[in-house]
Each structure stands twice: as C-alpha cells, then as structure tokens.
Design an enzyme around this catalytic site. Structure first.
Site, PDB file in Angstrom:
ATOM      1  N   ASN A 133      -4.737  -4.882   1.510  1.00  0.00           N
ATOM      2  CA  ASN A 133      -4.332  -5.817   0.460  1.00  0.00           C
ATOM      3  C   ASN A 133      -4.396  -7.268   0.912  1.00  0.00           C
ATOM      4  OD1 ASN A 133      -3.719  -4.533  -1.950  1.00  0.00           O
ATOM      5  ND2 ASN A 133      -1.837  -3.653  -1.114  1.00  0.00           N
ATOM      6  N   TYR A 136       1.511  -4.119 -12.427  1.00  0.00           N
ATOM      7  CA  TYR A 136       1.624  -5.468 -11.864  1.00  0.00           C
ATOM      8  C   TYR A 136       1.610  -6.574 -12.925  1.00  0.00           C
ATOM      9  CZ  TYR A 136       1.225  -3.798  -7.083  1.00  0.00           C
ATOM     10  OH  TYR A 136       1.470  -3.192  -5.874  1.00  0.00           O
TER      11      TYR A 136
END
Ligand code: G6P
Length: 435
Positions: free
Chosen positions: A149, A253
């Site tokens: 990430n 998200y």
C-alpha cells in the site's frame, strides 16, 4: 508442467498464512516448487514464526512445495516466476504516526487515504523501486504482484519508472463481491460487479447476478442498513438520498470522502478512549496472531486472521497468478495502466478496473466516459497520486506540497504545509530523498 518459483517480499507478514492457504487451494492448477519468504533483519523473528507455520501448512496439505526462509532478497528474486510484494516500510510504528499526525489538524488519519497515505507512499516508493531494479536484473521475466500500500500509487511508480511487468492488487473489489453476495444471499461466483476508479476509491457501477442487473436492489439493501465494509473501516451507514442518486455502489473507503466529519470524530474518539488508532489495534491483533502461529500444533490458516482488513487477500492474489500462468483470459479487478479505458485520464496512469488477464498481462476493459458524479473525484485524486509519485522519486518539497494540496481530504495550503512539515520530521529516517 513448469515448477514455479515464487518470491514473497515481506514474507514475515502476519498475512503470509493467507497467501500460503491460497497456494494450497490452487495447487492443482499451479505447480509451485518453491516459495521464498524474504524479510529484513528486524522482521526475522516474525519470518521464523510465520515461516514454520507455512511449512506445517504445506506438510498438512500433502504438498512437496519447498518453503525457504531468507534475509537475502536477491537470492529470493533470482529467476523467480512471480514476485509478491507485501511490505510495510517503517512497520506499524510508522503507520501509527501516519494515522495520528493528520488528526492534529482535524484531517482524516488513515494509512492509505489522505495525508497518511501520502506519507506511506513517499516512504515506500524508493524501497519498491530498489526491489524492482533487482527484478529487472535477476528475474526480468517475472511478474510482480504488488499488494504493498498504497497499492495504486506504488504500482503507478513501478510502471512509470521501471520495466518490471507489474500488476497492482487489492482485496477491496473481491471483498465487495463477497459482501454483495452475502447481502443478496447468493453464491459469490454468480455476482459480477463493473468496477472503476482508483485503489481504495473504486465504485461498482453496476452489479449483476447471473447477468441480471441488480444494482438498484443492492442500493436499497444498503439504504436499509445492510453492511458493506472491511474490518478496518467503521460501518457508518450511507445517506439514502445520496446513495439513490449516486446509483452506484461505493467502496468501504469512500466513507473517508463522503462522510469525512463523522470519520474524523470516530478516529479522535478511538484515540481518546484508549482504543487507539487502527495501527495500535493491529499491533495487539498481531501479537495475538504471532502467539498462535508459534503453536507447533497449528497447521492451518487460523480463523483469528479474519480480524485483519485483508480478508480474501489470498483468493485475489493466487487466482490472479493462476490466470496469468494458465492464460485463462479471466476477468480480475486490478490496478493497471489506463491505456484509454477511461476517457479524460492519461493513458499511462494506473486505475483500478476490471481487466482481462492472460499470459501477457492484465488488459483494462474499455469504459469510455464516466459519469460526472465520480469523474471529478477520480481526476482530482489521480492528480494527487501522480504528484505523490513524483515527489517520492525526486524528493522535491514543492511537488510534495502540491501533491498534498491536491489530496481531496486536505483543506488548505496552511494545513498542507503543517502536515508536510510533520511528515518529513517524523519519518526523516525513511525519507533520505528529501534531505
Ligand atoms: C483493507 C485494505 C488493505 C489494507 C487492510 C488493512 O483490506 O484493502 O489494503 O492493508 O485493509 O487492514 P488492517 O487489519 O491492517 O487494518
């Protein structure tokens, strides 16, 4: 059949049993001879524990795949067929800082989204590019599956600055398919979602069950309170009028963008109540996990791993590897170059989208123009991502500042400057490019 060599960079991660489980489930279609788990000196104790568990899992499955534990990255990469990257530069301590710094300025504190994701990206990209240089030299034909990430930004850096054949992957799309299947009470193999967007900012434009459009029904269920989130994101319910008029399925998200104030309040409460930021919670979960992993009787992926946000990680990764190896021409949701799939975005930027995967890679399915309801946010976030990649590589203060300003969750130049100052100070040891 070829005997495959897999290299897992960040092999000491608590997620590794997920990945091993995936290879075990697909052993009939993926002839894996060796899995190299590689980590750095600080992670050696984790590598030893998780590596022994991986060996027990393989033995229990009756496979002859060899698990090799090493701190020698080059040895792991040399002649690998697939390299999987799952690293966290600075570990959970650095993640905790990424989550706490923005809260001081009343900004979302999250590991991949907002300024936290920026900080993680500029720490991570130089390390990933080093790994890629080794792949170019030692395994030029290898496929790199990047889970590190912020996955979209890191993959964009790889594809822009190296010749490595890379595909970025995240568990959010597969997680959404599974959650929608649960909401509709059908097998997940019957659900298809048309995904488009960026990593951790991806929408399901249409949802189908057996080819029938059921988008409306999923939206109604979500309006009625059905849950669609991950372990690491609070399950705040969606506004009905908003969701009905959006007429698409947001990813978990998206709450950081569409419900920013509520999330900031929740994050601050978690800190003040002693529950801690997500990084601090994960530190506790990891401690429990490694205690479990030490048990010589444990020889399967323990269910406690499901407390982490990365559920279905193995399904996504190993089925993608299999689709490439077996030339399946299957559809996977991945992070790849746009190459004209979405109009109004440059060809060479990375988007998260459905793609046809075969032995030559992942080819984004063309979508043309997107609705203005989502197009503006994608463009703004993409501009932030492009500038972040450039800042990470050049160490240019001005570019870094422009990146933060362009982040949809950063409110002003004043706050961006304060954030950048704190990020550069707090993570100095990982940011030599800015010295
Ligand atoms: C989700 C995201 C991953 C992220 C994970 C964090 O699954 O898609 O990109 O790494 O959550 O989970 P954690 O348990 O570390 O908070």
């Amino acid at each position: 059949m070829k005997n495959l060599k897999i290299a897992v960079i960040g092999g000491g991660s608590s997620y590794t049993p997920e990945l091993i489980d995936g290879f075990i489930k697909r052993a009939h279609e993926l002839p894996v001879k060796e899995i190299y788990l590689v980590d750095i000196e600080e992670g050696k104790w984790k590598l030893d524990i998780v590596g022994e568990l991986a060996k027990r899992m393989i033995k229990k499955a009756g496979l002859d795949t060899e698990i090799i534990l090493t701190l020698n990255r080059k040895e792991a990469i040399k002649n690998a067929d697939f390299v999987v990257t799952q690293i966290r530069v600075g570990g959970l301590k650095a993640r905790a800082k990424d989550e706490i710094i923005p809260l001081k300025y009343n900004v979302i504190g999250q590991e991949t989204t907002g300024p936290g994701g920026f900080a993680k990206a500029i720490r991570t990209i130089p390390v990933i590019l080093d790994i890629c240089r080794e792949i170019e030299e030692l395994a030029p034909n290898a496929w790199l599956i990047n889970f590190t990430n912020p996955a979209g930004i890191v993959t964009e850096a790889i594809l822009r600055y190296t010749n490595v054949k890379a595909i970025g992957l995240c568990n959010v799309p597969i997680g959404m398919v599974k959650m929608v299947a649960k909401i509709l009470n059908v097998e997940s193999s019957r659900v298809k979602i048309d995904f488009v967007g960026l990593n951790h900012l991806v929408w399901g434009q249409k949802v189908y069950v057996d080819g029938k459009d059921v988008t409306r029904r999923v939206i109604e269920e979500l309006c009625d309170g059905a849950s669609l989130t991950m372990k690491n994101i609070p399950d705040l319910k969606w506004d009905k009028a908003f969701l009905e008029s959006l007429a698409m399925i947001p990813c978990p998200y998206h709450r950081y963008y569409y419900m920013m104030e509520d999330l900031i309040i929740q994050e601050k409460e978690a800190v003040s109540s002693g529950k801690g930021t997500r990084a601090e919670q994960v530190m506790k979960i990891e401690k429990e996990l490694f205690e479990l992993y030490k048990d010589p009787k444990l020889d399967i992926k323990p269910p406690q791993l499901e407390k982490r946000g990365g559920a279905y990680y193995s399904d996504a990764a190993v089925s993608l590897i299999s689709a490439i190896y077996n030339d399946k021409k299957e559809i996977h949701t991945v992070n790849v170059k746009n190459n004209g799939a979405v109009s109004g975005l440059p060809n060479d930027v990375v988007i998260e989208v459905n793609a046809v995967v075969d032995k030559t890679g992942a080819h984004a399915i063309t979508l043309g123009e997107l609705s203005p309801k989502i197009h503006g946010l994608i463009q703004e976030a993409k501009a932030y991502e492009q500038l972040t990649v450039e800042a990470a590589v050049t160490g240019d203060y001005g570019i870094a500042l422009q990146a933060l300003i362009m982040n949809p969750l950063v409110p002003s130049v004043k706050v961006a400057k304060q954030l950048l100052k704190d990020i550069l100070n707090e993570h100095e040891e990982y940011l030599s490019q800015f010295r």
